[in-house]
Design an enzyme around this catalytic site. Structure first.
Site, PDB file in Angstrom:
ATOM      1  CE  LYS B 249       9.705  17.674  -6.472  1.00 27.12           C
ATOM      2  NZ  LYS B 249       8.723  16.734  -7.008  1.00 27.12           N
ATOM      3  CD  GLU B 326       0.681   3.749  -7.537  1.00 31.76           C
ATOM      4  OE1 GLU B 326      -0.064   3.713  -6.531  1.00 31.76           O
ATOM      5  OE2 GLU B 326       1.746   4.398  -7.573  1.00 31.76           O
ATOM      6  NE  ARG B 354       1.328   0.393  -2.499  1.00 36.49           N
ATOM      7  CZ  ARG B 354       1.576   1.620  -2.061  1.00 36.49           C
ATOM      8  NH1 ARG B 354       0.942   2.645  -2.584  1.00 36.49           N
ATOM      9  NH2 ARG B 354       2.451   1.826  -1.108  1.00 36.49           N
TER      10      ARG B 354
END
Lengths: 575, 575
Positions: B249, B326, B354
């Site tokens: 990343k 979630e 969600r």
């Protein structure tokens, strides 16, 4: 069996006495379900396992969470609720699901699939933080085991650093037979179960997630279950265990054993003269699919109860059962639609709640022509709070690009399905289980148009949404007419878009709305908003702001805000 | 690089030229994100993999779905959108996420985590039914890989009987570092990756689900990626493959490589004089937790951006990051609350969608004292349609037992958190990212009470909900006062329950509502319903019925229905 039988007494019984108890319990369950309806075959399969759990563990000190919760009848009978058992699923009676409000033996309410492992972890984490000393057990069927929540919970077992017992109650069935690779894996683990009792096997997947795996065992063998659980209990102090048991859905009642899907839920069957909307869905969808090979049908483990069996039989390659995975089902539909197919996702209203985010993001923000066939909408009755379909109009009506249709009867439902075939955008059609009314012939349905059902005297109009609301509106109009006020009744068959042309032309000063949904955010609130700057008075009849408990559909509709006499009274008083 | 560079041309380049292209792309991404904001480190990590994909596969004939979609910048640059790249994330410009409306190279819109495998399966199933001949690829990060949707999709690969390629882009990060057993498993698979390039390993879990596993490879090694993908492509005709690559990343930009969480999202930072609500959450929650050891905090992989880092540092044993799960997070909170703890679940408004079913069933139907801290509520800006937090008031306001608070500024937010500590029922507090206004000192907040902010002349009252709405209401009142009408302004800080006492005492004939939420089902609709039988006129200022695209917060608020001059105009005209 003593009504007060509890864990302590249970522990004094011999194996023979416990076996006799199992048969007694089985008889009670069959008699109760045959009278009041409920979940039969899954509960019959759970008798020995539950008795063994109560024999080995110390409830309510130890905590048990039943996934979905429909298989908890034996647990209820063993936790001081036998005397109330005749009231099972009746108004004010015992719930068919675990209820904290009902007994300290129920530590967490369930109703929708896949939540038990998460809940067990939360309870175990709380125990650890509070320095508690008890065991936490989740009992989950192989059907629920397909739900993504289980993976999410498994994935966080190690980071949470806590210990639980997960019992996989593997009977090979969701409501439909269980599908998917995880179930195939369970089958591999249990392939030669007959020779494997008492043998521990390796189950790499579960071990990766931090569980010791213990299985496969015959969950209907009481002695075996007691033995296994006794060995597992001490291990739970410092590790988590998965116990994999095979049970026979419908055990001990041959009709159930042979018909597990049909006997999953018993009772609540509509009277003979009614038609189920699901039957129309199955028939009409086959008809449409004959003409249009882009049509596909998707279900999350409820082929039969949604009426899709004929479609699955006739068009197997265009039919998909993903198991109890409502979110995945929704995205699958959106993606197929993005490639030019015409998907129909049939689902119970209460379970559609799981797809809420995907309806917004995947279907509607992409404006894809998926049709949601929402069954058991409105009050569904005896399953209670967790199963009422009374939120869907509220959680759908603010989603851009979505059209929402509510048929007045099965004939209009068929016409709406006809309309859906050429409809190039997201469409939701919501309907209750049974059609018990007819309101005349149905002409072609045009999106966003309502239908006048009866004339009034120009003072009051009732905009009624869906069969049950229309029926009550018409009944109220009859009562009011006897008292001198004739209200016009309109079939408000589209909640979105509203029939703006008809709304603009309404001459009546008083507008009444009636709907089988919550008040806030529902159809009536859209009408209140529409007229908020006008001089018209708008009165909404819809469900008040509280959870709707179990009971008969009609009695609940009366008690929660849709009483015919109240509507009639308002009509008369409003002029 | 030519603006028209496409797959065909790309295929003619040498490895050296392709490597140079990667550096060029990297420079473009850095420049663009530094100007317009956006996702930086994840896109830098994806450059070589994306170039290799475009080199080996034939887009748009082949289909690629990026999970979440924030890592698609290189894909956009390689699919004819370079010239528009300067408009990235601006009003009317290129989206920071895949958009079908933007290019035929984007076959499916994403934005929320975990949907890519389901979508790939849906597209592949459609291909099979239609007799198509193309490959379908899902690219998913290890963070998204924690989401239950992935398990649901994996579980249905075999029943669907189709073939896809899933590329796991494993950079060890969600937004926070990735947690959980699945990530641990990926680490095991990649433990000695340095020595393992080009070696295929066994990965039992994935094989169970019907995938061949291919990995582990260095995803930033262009030659390796091309080689691997070329070998995989022909295999996709009759099987599904998981390709596991490790990427760095922030690759190629040392500041990003060293600060992957901080550089996940760049820009949109509020001006220096503003305070972020998240900072107040972190501070206040630590303060409350000092006094109350029942308090726990839960996040789904967003510790830093929600302000929870201080809490996680100070109370590690009472802090839980479950990864991008979630639903599981919500149930965990409910279960801990059922055992007497006091959980706070912090989450972005858009991702709370969600948890919709779990908020209803697990938290509210059990009436458990979980506090939902809903950040990025209202228009969130540059991320566009999939990230606006404009639905929450609509999807929460009809849920029984839930109290909904909307602070006017960070000071009132702190007071609401203070209130929450002793509040024994479900509570939702929703707020935008940055606080840029102050409306005087905050006194103790009592549930269900509003606050008068300014006096009027008795003709018009504005009920404004939340900081941005209040700010606009006050500005409109100033404009209107210059034209002779003085409107009262009220801080309607509870959407549920409404301040019925104040509502009943309002003398003004015209009631205006302002809110940073959709019109249907929002705060204003509750007020319209409240007054629907009265003679008052109610006018709602809220967002119209369409998805809100990307742009600046203020310009979007203007364009979608909350223009100050429109509110002022209405005030003046209404008397």
């Amino acid at each position: 069996m003593s009504e007060d039988l509890n864990g302590a007494e249970l522990k004094t019984l011999s194996l023979k006495q416990l076996s006799a108890l199992c048969e007694e319990l089985r008889g009670k369950i069959i008699r109760s379900v045959m009278t009041n309806g409920g979940h039969l075959s899954s509960n019959l399969g759970m008798v020995e396992l539950t008795v063994a759990l109560h024999y080995v563990f110390d409830f309510p000190k130890d905590k048990i969470i039943f996934d979905v919760g429909h298989q908890c009848y034996t647990h209820k009978l063993l936790s001081g609720r036998e005397s109330g058992f005749a009231t099972l699923r009746k108004r004010g009676g015992l719930s068919g699901f675990p209820k904290r409000e009902e007994s300290e033996y129920d530590c967490y309410n369930t109703g929708h699939a896949g939540t038990s492992v998460s809940a067990a972890l939360g309870i175990a984490k709380a125990r650890d933080l509070e320095g508690g000393d008890y065991d936490v057990i989740a009992v989950i069927g192989d059907g629920s085991f397909n739900n993504g929540l289980v993976y999410e919970a498994f994935n966080s077992l190690k980071p949470l650093g806590t210990n639980i017992l997960v019992i996989i109650n593997d009977n090979g069935m969701s409501i439909s037979p269980t599908v998917g690779s995880m179930h195939e894996y369970l089958e591999v683990l249990s392939a030669d179960a007959e020779e494997q009792y008492h043998k521990t096997r390796r189950a790499g997947i579960f071990e990766r997630f931090g569980f010791e795996y213990d299985g496969v065992y015959d969950g209907n063998d009481l002695a075996c279950m007691i033995d296994v659980l006794q060995k597992i209990k001490p291990r739970l102090k410092d590790r988590s265990v998965i116990l994999h048991v095979l049970t026979k859905k419908g055990k001990g009642y041959s009709f159930c054993e042979e018909n597990p899907e049909a006997t999953h839920g018993i009772g609540g069957k509509p009277a003979a003269e009614t038609v189920e909307y699901s039957a129309i869905l199955g028939k009409k969808l086959c008809e449409l699919a004959e003409r249009n090979n882009k049509i596909v049908a998707v279900t999350a483990a409820m082929t039969g109860s949604l009426g899709l069996a004929p479609f699955f039989e006739k068009f197997p390659e265009r039919a998909v059962d993903v198991g109890i995975c409502e979110e995945h089902a929704t995205i699958l539909c959106a993606a197929m639609a993005a490639q030019g197919l015409k998907p129909y996702y049939a689902v119970y209203s209460t379970f559609l709640q799981r797809s809420f985010d995907e309806i917004i993001i995947d279907i509607c923000s992409q404006n894809l022509p998926v049709t949601l066939c929402i069954d058991r909408a409105g009050i569904s009755g005896a399953d209670g709070e967790t199963h009422q379909g009374v939120f869907d109009l509220s959680f759908l009506s603010f989603i851009p690009n979505l059209t929402i249709a509510v048929p007045r009867d099965t004939e209009e439902f068929a016409a709406m399905l006809e309309l859906s075939a050429d409809f190039g955008a997201p469409l939701a059609i919501r309907y209750p289980r049974a059609c018990t009314h007819r309101f005349g012939d149905v002409k072609k349905v045009v999106v966003g148009t309502w239908e006048k059902l009866s004339d009034g005297d120009g003072r009051v109009v009732i905009l009624a949404c869906g069969e049950r609301a229309i029926s009550r509106a018409l009944d109220a109009a009859v009562l009011a007419e006897k008292r001198g006020v004739k209200a016009k009744v309109v079939n408000a068959r589209f909640v979105k878009p509203l029939d703006k042309a008809m709304l603009a032309s309404l001459e009546e000063h008083t507008v009444i709305t009636v709907e089988d949904n919550m008040l806030a955010g529902g159809f009536g609130s859209l009408i209140s908003s529409y007229f908020s700057e006008s001089d018209k008075k708008v009165k909404n009849f819809a469900y008040e702001d509280r959870f709707i408990e179990q009971g008969g559909v009609d009695e609940l509709m009366d008690d929660y805000g849709l009483k015919v006499s109240d509507i009639a009274e308002y009509i008369v008083k409003s002029v």
